[in-house]
Design an enzyme around this catalytic site. Structure first.
Site, PDB file in Angstrom:
ATOM      1  N   ASP A  12     -38.279 -14.615   4.996  1.00 33.42           N
ATOM      2  CA  ASP A  12     -39.346 -13.917   4.780  1.00 33.42           C
ATOM      3  C   ASP A  12     -40.793 -14.747   4.950  1.00 33.42           C
ATOM      4  OD1 ASP A  12     -37.852 -11.536   4.037  1.00 33.42           O
ATOM      5  OD2 ASP A  12     -37.589 -12.549   2.095  1.00 33.42           O
ATOM      6  N   GLY A  14     -42.586 -15.103   7.422  1.00 31.64           N
ATOM      7  CA  GLY A  14     -43.631 -14.468   8.446  1.00 31.64           C
ATOM      8  C   GLY A  14     -43.268 -14.663   9.772  1.00 31.64           C
ATOM      9  N   LYS A  15     -41.897 -14.464  10.139  1.00 35.08           N
ATOM     10  CA  LYS A  15     -41.290 -14.691  11.258  1.00 35.08           C
ATOM     11  C   LYS A  15     -41.754 -13.901  12.313  1.00 35.08           C
ATOM     12  CE  LYS A  15     -37.268 -15.351   9.833  1.00 35.08           C
ATOM     13  NZ  LYS A  15     -37.199 -15.678   8.467  1.00 35.08           N
ATOM     14  N   ASN A  37     -29.786  -7.344   8.325  1.00 32.67           N
ATOM     15  CA  ASN A  37     -30.430  -7.789   6.891  1.00 32.67           C
ATOM     16  C   ASN A  37     -31.780  -8.218   7.174  1.00 32.67           C
ATOM     17  OD1 ASN A  37     -29.205  -9.672   8.900  1.00 32.67           O
ATOM     18  ND2 ASN A  37     -28.437 -10.827   7.263  1.00 32.67           N
ATOM     19  N   GLY A  39     -35.757  -8.319   8.388  1.00 31.59           N
ATOM     20  CA  GLY A  39     -36.740  -7.355   8.264  1.00 31.59           C
ATOM     21  C   GLY A  39     -38.162  -8.260   8.912  1.00 31.59           C
ATOM     22  N   ARG A 140     -10.865 -13.641  13.627  1.00 35.47           N
ATOM     23  CA  ARG A 140     -10.498 -13.170  15.075  1.00 35.47           C
ATOM     24  C   ARG A 140      -9.964 -11.741  15.032  1.00 35.47           C
ATOM     25  NH1 ARG A 140      -6.906 -18.399  14.997  1.00 35.47           N
ATOM     26  NH2 ARG A 140      -6.877 -17.696  12.622  1.00 35.47           N
ATOM     27  N   GLN A 220     -33.680 -14.880   8.807  1.00 41.69           N
ATOM     28  CA  GLN A 220     -33.557 -15.348   7.334  1.00 41.69           C
ATOM     29  C   GLN A 220     -33.877 -16.853   7.524  1.00 41.69           C
ATOM     30  OE1 GLN A 220     -30.284 -14.052   9.226  1.00 41.69           O
ATOM     31  NE2 GLN A 220     -31.097 -12.023   8.072  1.00 41.69           N
ATOM     32  N   THR A 296     -36.755  -5.486   4.045  1.00 44.66           N
ATOM     33  CA  THR A 296     -35.355  -4.394   4.359  1.00 44.66           C
ATOM     34  C   THR A 296     -35.126  -3.516   2.860  1.00 44.66           C
ATOM     35  OG1 THR A 296     -34.732  -6.153   5.766  1.00 44.66           O
ATOM     36  CG2 THR A 296     -33.089  -4.902   5.067  1.00 44.66           C
ATOM     37  N   THR A 297     -35.248  -4.431   1.919  1.00 45.40           N
ATOM     38  CA  THR A 297     -34.487  -3.408   0.578  1.00 45.40           C
ATOM     39  C   THR A 297     -35.627  -3.185  -0.232  1.00 45.40           C
ATOM     40  OG1 THR A 297     -34.342  -5.528  -0.459  1.00 45.40           O
ATOM     41  CG2 THR A 297     -32.530  -4.873   0.928  1.00 45.40           C
ATOM     42  N   ARG A 299     -37.068  -4.803  -2.300  1.00 41.92           N
ATOM     43  CA  ARG A 299     -36.735  -5.633  -3.821  1.00 41.92           C
ATOM     44  C   ARG A 299     -37.848  -6.670  -3.975  1.00 41.92           C
ATOM     45  NH1 ARG A 299     -30.999  -8.404  -3.007  1.00 41.92           N
ATOM     46  NH2 ARG A 299     -31.555  -8.519  -0.836  1.00 41.92           N
ATOM     47  N   LEU A 328     -51.781 -18.820   3.869  1.00 43.71           N
ATOM     48  CA  LEU A 328     -52.466 -19.500   3.195  1.00 43.71           C
ATOM     49  C   LEU A 328     -53.470 -18.777   2.105  1.00 43.71           C
ATOM     50  CD1 LEU A 328     -53.249 -22.487   2.781  1.00 43.71           C
ATOM     51  CD2 LEU A 328     -55.239 -22.155   4.594  1.00 43.71           C
TER      52      LEU A 328
HETATM   53  P1  IMP Z   1     -26.650 -10.696   3.252  1.00 42.50           P
HETATM   54  O1  IMP Z   1     -27.304 -11.475   4.539  1.00 42.50           O
HETATM   55  O2  IMP Z   1     -27.092  -9.453   3.164  1.00 42.50           O
HETATM   56  O3  IMP Z   1     -25.208 -11.114   3.234  1.00 42.50           O
HETATM   57  O4  IMP Z   1     -27.521 -11.305   2.080  1.00 42.50           O
HETATM   58  C1  IMP Z   1     -27.136 -12.902   1.753  1.00 42.50           C
HETATM   59  C2  IMP Z   1     -28.520 -13.434   1.029  1.00 42.50           C
HETATM   60  O5  IMP Z   1     -29.520 -13.533   2.052  1.00 42.50           O
HETATM   61  C3  IMP Z   1     -29.161 -12.498   0.038  1.00 42.50           C
HETATM   62  O6  IMP Z   1     -29.739 -13.501  -0.938  1.00 42.50           O
HETATM   63  C4  IMP Z   1     -30.173 -11.647   0.716  1.00 42.50           C
HETATM   64  O7  IMP Z   1     -31.351 -11.654  -0.097  1.00 42.50           O
HETATM   65  C5  IMP Z   1     -30.452 -12.810   1.915  1.00 42.50           C
HETATM   66  N1  IMP Z   1     -31.122 -12.352   2.891  1.00 42.50           N
HETATM   67  C6  IMP Z   1     -30.622 -11.937   4.000  1.00 42.50           C
HETATM   68  N2  IMP Z   1     -31.483 -11.508   4.969  1.00 42.50           N
HETATM   69  C7  IMP Z   1     -32.697 -11.957   4.540  1.00 42.50           C
HETATM   70  C8  IMP Z   1     -33.745 -11.749   5.147  1.00 42.50           C
HETATM   71  O8  IMP Z   1     -34.138 -11.387   6.152  1.00 42.50           O
HETATM   72  N3  IMP Z   1     -34.941 -12.448   4.286  1.00 42.50           N
HETATM   73  C9  IMP Z   1     -34.834 -12.777   3.137  1.00 42.50           C
HETATM   74  N4  IMP Z   1     -33.620 -13.095   2.517  1.00 42.50           N
HETATM   75  C10 IMP Z   1     -32.456 -12.420   3.224  1.00 42.50           C
END
Ligand code: IMP
Length: 421
Positions: A12, A14-15, A37, A39, A140, A220, A296-297, A299, A328
């Protein structure tokens, strides 16, 4: 020069914006790991678009976008995303998807939920089946994108997996998944994906020979890397620079410059150690100012000060050439800003070692350096020289402490709200 853009923190950073900003200088943008996963948020002409699987170069019409073999693909989600982007008037004629991407099957998502719910200490996964799909790759047993183009072949590979995992799902009281409930849908989405499917190992190496400029888009962040991150609170792939070779089929010679992205502070979603976390009102204020809610979620993200010890570690293991510092402007109204410059361990020692284990990182006390806030709006600044002096001091300290130049600073969500130094 080919360039890597990767997150230096827990994701997260800012990619999406960064890659969208840089993409027009490149012929090819490549995703090499992770799945939906991710976003990646892009603000385009005032509109917010969140990409989960599609590379962030798709808004540059001449750019070839490639999903490399290191990405785990939920084909239903991918087709949905493709259709959504097309409906907004963008062409995806230049999209290529590796036919060797491992598939996320419905059982993988069920397993992710079961594993997560049964854990005493939660990882806080995105519950999208990412971990179980990668487990099948290393075990595998994976089913790939190219298996979607032949029903018998898909059935032969997916059925035993389905049966095997249904036993596990049943014992945990989860929802069993019958292959008959989704095979036709998978075949349908397979048809939709076929026109994009390629042996991208060959197409990418051809582009490299032709001298096309490539941008590698990490998902990530370094601190979530399966090998170098805060295990077990990590994702199941390699967001670090090493993931590029295994996730594309290009050799190390294709990797040129590495740009690392870091927020001007730190955030984290899910469980795991976070030494500079702010659990007080300052943290709540930072979360609101930075709109720190998962793309994504949804949260709420955990927030804290910039951790320069962690940043130095991330820079070191990726050979980062320059930093793209984001958000910034979120710090504009703070009276005081802090940054972690060392960790103090329980035995009283102070040092700059980032050991990602919970036993170490979960126990250290951060040593903070305090900076006076600049209390001035920066989102309209376009040149480094025009930044308030105190903001320049903060940036200069980051450069000096890490030894890595800061090349870009983002001061807002739009592409043009970027300062190039
Ligand atoms: P997973 O990738 O869904 O298995 O999640 C594993 C961990 O990586 C968790 O703490 C997620 O919140 C975090 N995570 C996965 N993808 C992202 C992302 O794109 N941004 C931030 N955290 C992520």
């Amino acid at each position: 020069m080919n360039t890597v853009v990767l997150g230096l923190q827990w994701g997260d950073e800012g990619k999406g914006k960064t890659i969208d900003y840089l993409a027009h200088d490149f012929d090819v943008v490549v995703r090499y790991q992770g799945g939906h996963n991710a976003g990646h948020t892009i603000y385009f002409e005032g509109k917010k678009v969140v990409l989960h699987l599609l590379p962030s170069g798709i808004f540059s019409p001449n750019t070839i976008s490639v999903i490399g073999n290191g990405v785990v693909v939920n084909p239903v989600q991918l087709v949905e995303e493709i259709e959504g982007i097309k409906a907004q008037g963008f062409s995806l004629e230049k999209l290529e998807i590796s036919d060797y991407c491992p598939l996320i099957l419905p059982v993988h998502q069920q397993l992710d939920i079961i594993f997560e719910d049964s854990r005493y200490v939660k990882i806080g996964t995105t519950r999208r089946g990412i971990g179980p799909a990668y487990e099948d790759l290393t075990g595998r047993r994976a089913v790939f994108v190219n298996d979607l183009f032949d029903k018998d072949r898909f059935y032969k590979k997916a059925k035993p997996l389905n049966d095997y995992y249904n036993q596990r799902i049943k014992t945990s009281g989860g929802e069993e998944v019958s292959i008959d409930s989704y095979i036709d849908q998978y075949m349908e989405v397979g048809k939709a994906l076929k026109k994009y499917a390629r042996n991208t190992v060959y197409t990418l190496n051809k582009y490299a020979r032709e001298g096309k400029k490539m941008l590698f888009e990490g998902a990530q962040g370094v601190l979530l890397d399966i090998n170098f991150g805060t295990y077990p609170f990590v994702t199941s792939s390699n967001p670090t620079v090493g993931g590029i070779c295994t996730g594309t089929g290009l050799s190390h010679k294709a990797i040129g410059k590495v740009i690392g992205i870091s927020k001007a502070y730190t955030t984290r979603v899910g469980g795991g150690p976070f030494p500079s976390e702010l659990l007080d009102k300052t943290g709540d204020y930072l979360r609101e100012k930075g709109n720190e809610y998962g793309a994504t979620t949804g949260r709420p993200r955990r927030v804290g000060w910039l951790d320069l010890v962690a940043l130095k570690y991330a820079l070191m293991i990726n050979g980062v050439d320059s930093i793209f510092l984001t958000k910034l402007d979120v710090l504009d109204s703070f009276d005081e800003i802090n940054a972690v410059v060392a960790y103090k361990t329980n035995d009283g020692n102070t040092g700059e070692i980032f050991d990602p284990s919970i036993e170490y990182l979960g126990e250290v006390t951060p040593v903070l350096k305090s900076f006076q806030g600049w209390k001035q709006e920066t989102s309209s600044v376009r040149q480094f020289g025009q930044l308030p002096q105190k903001a320049k001091d903060y940036i200069e300290f980051i450069r000096e402490f890490t030894g890595v130049p800061i090349e870009f600073i983002s001061v807002g969500t739009e592409r043009y709200q970027t300062i190039k130094i």
